[in-house]
Motif scaffolding. Sequence first.
Motif, PDB file in Angstrom:
ATOM      1  N   ARG A   1       0.813  -1.199   0.000  1.00 53.58           N
ATOM      2  CA  ARG A   1       0.000   0.000   0.000  1.00 53.58           C
ATOM      3  C   ARG A   1       0.854   1.258   0.000  1.00 53.58           C
ATOM      4  NH1 ARG A   1      -2.681   0.092   6.126  1.00 53.58           N
ATOM      5  NH2 ARG A   1      -0.742   0.555   7.263  1.00 53.58           N
TER       6      ARG A   1
ATOM      7  N   GLU B   1       4.485   0.606   1.251  1.00 50.56           N
ATOM      8  CA  GLU B   1       4.575  -0.189   2.474  1.00 50.56           C
ATOM      9  C   GLU B   1       4.115  -1.613   2.183  1.00 50.56           C
ATOM     10  OE1 GLU B   1       3.262   0.014   7.178  1.00 50.56           O
ATOM     11  OE2 GLU B   1       1.877   0.812   5.669  1.00 50.56           O
TER      12      GLU B   1
ATOM     13  N   ILE C   1       2.682  -5.201   3.000  1.00 49.31           N
ATOM     14  CA  ILE C   1       1.710  -5.698   3.965  1.00 49.31           C
ATOM     15  C   ILE C   1       1.905  -7.202   4.198  1.00 49.31           C
ATOM     16  CG2 ILE C   1      -0.738  -5.982   4.515  1.00 49.31           C
ATOM     17  CD1 ILE C   1      -1.294  -3.625   2.585  1.00 49.31           C
TER      18      ILE C   1
ATOM     19  N   TYR D   1       4.134 -11.720   6.786  1.00 56.94           N
ATOM     20  CA  TYR D   1       3.495 -10.445   7.094  1.00 56.94           C
ATOM     21  C   TYR D   1       4.506  -9.402   7.547  1.00 56.94           C
ATOM     22  CZ  TYR D   1      -0.877 -13.090   7.143  1.00 56.94           C
ATOM     23  OH  TYR D   1      -1.954 -13.875   6.801  1.00 56.94           O
ATOM     24  N   ASN D   2       4.155  -8.145   7.290  1.00 56.01           N
ATOM     25  CA  ASN D   2       4.861  -7.029   7.896  1.00 56.01           C
ATOM     26  C   ASN D   2       4.593  -7.110   9.405  1.00 56.01           C
ATOM     27  OD1 ASN D   2       5.496  -4.453   8.967  1.00 56.01           O
ATOM     28  ND2 ASN D   2       5.100  -3.471   7.013  1.00 56.01           N
TER      29      ASN D   2
ATOM     30  N   LEU E   1       1.942  -4.969  10.984  1.00 56.68           N
ATOM     31  CA  LEU E   1       0.539  -5.171  10.592  1.00 56.68           C
ATOM     32  C   LEU E   1       0.055  -6.589  10.867  1.00 56.68           C
ATOM     33  CD1 LEU E   1       0.677  -3.277   7.176  1.00 56.68           C
ATOM     34  CD2 LEU E   1      -0.506  -2.513   9.243  1.00 56.68           C
TER      35      LEU E   1
ATOM     36  N   ALA F   1      -3.678  -8.148   9.960  1.00 53.10           N
ATOM     37  CA  ALA F   1      -3.773  -8.532   8.555  1.00 53.10           C
ATOM     38  C   ALA F   1      -3.885 -10.041   8.390  1.00 53.10           C
ATOM     39  CB  ALA F   1      -2.552  -8.020   7.790  1.00 53.10           C
TER      40      ALA F   1
ATOM     41  N   LEU G   1      -7.959  -6.733   6.550  1.00 57.02           N
ATOM     42  CA  LEU G   1      -7.277  -5.885   7.525  1.00 57.02           C
ATOM     43  C   LEU G   1      -8.319  -5.454   8.556  1.00 57.02           C
ATOM     44  CD1 LEU G   1      -4.513  -4.586   8.173  1.00 57.02           C
ATOM     45  CD2 LEU G   1      -5.291  -2.560   6.933  1.00 57.02           C
TER      46      LEU G   1
ATOM     47  N   ASP H   1      -4.990   3.869   7.897  1.00 61.67           N
ATOM     48  CA  ASP H   1      -4.972   2.801   6.884  1.00 61.67           C
ATOM     49  C   ASP H   1      -5.436   3.301   5.517  1.00 61.67           C
ATOM     50  OD1 ASP H   1      -6.031   0.760   9.545  1.00 61.67           O
ATOM     51  OD2 ASP H   1      -4.080   0.572   8.539  1.00 61.67           O
TER      52      ASP H   1
ATOM     53  N   TYR I   1      -4.082   0.690  -2.379  1.00 63.17           N
ATOM     54  CA  TYR I   1      -3.673  -0.691  -2.139  1.00 63.17           C
ATOM     55  C   TYR I   1      -3.404  -1.378  -3.480  1.00 63.17           C
ATOM     56  CZ  TYR I   1      -4.829  -0.349   2.792  1.00 63.17           C
ATOM     57  OH  TYR I   1      -4.837   0.005   4.126  1.00 63.17           O
TER      58      TYR I   1
END
Length: 123
Positions: free
Chosen positions: A40, A48, A50, A61-62, A65, A69, A84, A91, A95
């Motif tokens: 995103r 960024e 996700i 995953y990040n 998040l 997520a 999410l 947010d 995306y």
Amino acid sequence: QVQLQESGPGLVKPSQTLSLTCTVSGDSITAKYYYWSWIRQPPGKGLEYIAYISYSGHTDYNPSLKSRASISRDTSRNQFTLQLESVTPEDTAVYYCAKGTIGTSDPNEYDDWGQGTQVTVSS
């Protein structure tokens, strides 16, 4: 040539769950060795990472998040999805779904991208 298309609501209320779907054509999401990611870009900020889901179904995953997520896939429809939870105005972003040949959190390593979909979190 692969094509990726994001779909989902453009407006989500705070505290709700955002759900996005990426429909893939031209490649199978189970074909070795592809990695399918959600990325995103908030307004005025950089890209960024996700999450990604691999050809085998492995997910990553990040860390920032991970608690909110969830990435999954529907192989029969050649789609993968992002959920999410508990969204806030922070947010709000464009995306993107993307395809790469390595599993990485670096958005610049992804080769093919959807056009992106604007999601705004607001009451």
